[in-house]
Motif scaffolding. Structure first.
Motif, mmCIF file in Angstrom:
data_model
loop_
_atom_site.group_PDB
_atom_site.id
_atom_site.type_symbol
_atom_site.label_atom_id
_atom_site.label_comp_id
_atom_site.label_asym_id
_atom_site.label_seq_id
_atom_site.Cartn_x
_atom_site.Cartn_y
_atom_site.Cartn_z
ATOM 1 N N VAL A 1 80.219 45.949 14.258
ATOM 2 C CA VAL A 1 80.379 45.697 12.948
ATOM 3 C C VAL A 1 79.122 45.652 12.086
ATOM 4 C CG1 VAL A 1 81.074 43.639 11.804
ATOM 5 C CG2 VAL A 1 82.596 44.320 13.658
ATOM 6 N N ARG A 2 78.223 45.119 13.042
ATOM 7 C CA ARG A 2 76.606 44.792 12.272
ATOM 8 C C ARG A 2 76.407 46.160 11.988
ATOM 9 N NH1 ARG A 2 72.998 43.452 16.616
ATOM 10 N NH2 ARG A 2 72.979 45.602 16.841
ATOM 11 N N ASP A 3 76.398 47.049 12.909
ATOM 12 C CA ASP A 3 75.669 48.480 12.831
ATOM 13 C C ASP A 3 76.563 49.161 11.626
ATOM 14 O OD1 ASP A 3 74.070 48.203 14.565
ATOM 15 O OD2 ASP A 3 75.248 48.982 16.154
ATOM 16 N N THR A 4 77.897 48.972 11.596
ATOM 17 C CA THR A 4 78.745 49.648 10.312
ATOM 18 C C THR A 4 78.190 48.974 9.023
ATOM 19 O OG1 THR A 4 80.827 50.000 11.955
ATOM 20 C CG2 THR A 4 81.113 49.886 9.433
ATOM 21 N N LEU A 5 78.046 47.812 8.841
ATOM 22 C CA LEU A 5 77.754 47.061 7.683
ATOM 23 C C LEU A 5 76.282 47.568 7.336
ATOM 24 C CD1 LEU A 5 79.258 43.386 8.101
ATOM 25 C CD2 LEU A 5 80.178 45.547 7.143
ATOM 26 N N SER A 6 75.405 47.549 8.320
ATOM 27 C CA SER A 6 74.098 47.910 7.925
ATOM 28 C C SER A 6 73.862 49.447 7.607
ATOM 29 C CB SER A 6 73.266 47.789 9.045
ATOM 30 O OG SER A 6 73.273 48.550 10.125
ATOM 31 N N SER A 7 74.929 50.183 7.507
ATOM 32 C CA SER A 7 74.681 51.639 7.127
ATOM 33 C C SER A 7 75.447 51.836 6.134
ATOM 34 C CB SER A 7 75.553 52.563 8.246
ATOM 35 O OG SER A 7 76.621 52.276 8.471
ATOM 36 N N ALA A 8 76.230 50.885 5.413
ATOM 37 C CA ALA A 8 76.837 51.174 4.233
ATOM 38 C C ALA A 8 76.373 50.790 3.076
ATOM 39 C CB ALA A 8 78.489 50.519 4.278
ATOM 40 N N ARG A 9 76.581 51.126 1.766
ATOM 41 C CA ARG A 9 76.003 50.469 0.613
ATOM 42 C C ARG A 9 76.749 49.291 0.049
ATOM 43 N NH1 ARG A 9 72.896 54.332 -3.509
ATOM 44 N NH2 ARG A 9 71.265 55.270 -2.117
ATOM 45 N N ALA A 10 77.942 49.117 0.271
ATOM 46 C CA ALA A 10 78.776 47.932 -0.269
ATOM 47 C C ALA A 10 79.992 47.889 0.788
ATOM 48 C CB ALA A 10 79.372 48.724 -1.756
ATOM 49 N N GLY A 11 80.595 46.633 0.403
ATOM 50 C CA GLY A 11 81.796 46.372 1.384
ATOM 51 C C GLY A 11 82.715 45.764 0.465
#
Length: 280
Positions: free
Chosen positions: A263-273
């Motif tokens: 989850v952390r890695d996914t969020l850290s590679s996106a520009r927005a949630g």
């Protein structure tokens, strides 16, 4: 386990690794209190005494049958197990366990009810409950929670809004915020260097706006090429077929059910949630 006082944390619905229950509460209780924690679950994965000297996981076994039968079996098994343990206090997390915990209260146990959702309102959007039955079921649950609020020793709620439904003198708000240290662990890709990506992490269901999210992807990509990083489990599983049939699904990078590092890695590679919950 030692001869110290015993406290119990109970859930028959959530997975044993649930973030709010196990990661944040059970582990904290084991560290903060001079007591042993009996963590009672019902997933069929067996008992576990290898976590820490102060925490023991007790598996009631995964109940079979329909939802009503599973709820009944969960109440019966939980009551029997906790009467054997005789814990000083019982902290439970599932509204369907109110009957068992009312009975345990009558036997002298201290009971804490942890309310994750506005349950009566949530019932009105449950896909597995017939539409004609949702309003009566919501009313019944509202009455059950009112009785529970009067009988139990304390109420823990996840949001200030939910707290309004319970007596102020015995209600505490414990919100389910992220663990900042986990999100900051490891190198993060600079925001400006990330691709045109958006992230959605959590239960993938209609009431969480997932249909609208995938539909919007098709529209956005007509002028702004972008992708959605989606992680979580489909609720119900058949919802996956509906979403994957939408034209916007071609722009979805579905990553399945991730662990906390994922989850952390996914969020850290996106520009927005995205958080697109319906008001239910």
């Amino acid at each position: 386990m030692t001869n110290r006082p015993r406290i119990a944390v109970l859930t028959t619905v959530h997975p044993r690794g649930d973030t709010r229950i196990f990661v944040k509460q059970v582990k904290t209780l084991a560290i903060a209190l001079p007591a042993d924690v009996d963590y009672v679950v019902a997933d069929g994965l067996g008992n576990d005494t290898s976590l820490t000297p102060a925490i023991s996981v007790h598996d009631l076994g995964k109940p079979s049958g329909g939802r009503m039968m599973r709820a009944l079996a969960g109440n019966v098994r939980a009551f029997r197990q906790l009467r054997r343990f005789k814990p000083v206090s019982i902290h439970f997390h599932d509204p369907e366990l109110i009957p068992a915990c009312l009975l345990l209260k009558a036997f002298g146990h201290k009971i804490i009810y942890d309310v994750h959702e506005d349950v009566p309102r949530q019932i009105e959007s449950k896909y597995w409950i017939p539409v004609w039955l949702r309003r009566p079921a919501a009313l019944l649950m509202s009455v059950a929670e009112r009785i529970a609020a009067g009988a139990f020793d304390a109420i823990i709620v996840a949001t200030p809004k939910i707290a309004e439904r319970f007596p102020a003198h015995k209600t505490a708000v414990v919100q389910n915020f992220p663990i900042a240290a986990e999100l900051h662990a490891g190198p993060a890709q600079p925001w400006a260097g990330r691709g045109q990506t958006i992230a959605y992490v959590g239960g993938i269901s209609a009431v969480r706006g997932c249909r609208e999210i995938v539909t919007a992807l098709e529209l956005v990509n007509q002028t702004h090429p972008s992708r959605l990083l989606m992680a979580g489990s489909f609720i119900p599983q058949a919802f996956k077929s509906e979403l994957s049939a939408l034209p916007g699904w071609q722009y979805v990078d579905y990553r399945g059910h991730l662990n906390r590092d994922g989850v952390r890695d996914t969020l850290s590679s996106a520009r927005a949630g995205l958080v697109m919950l319906y008001p239910e």
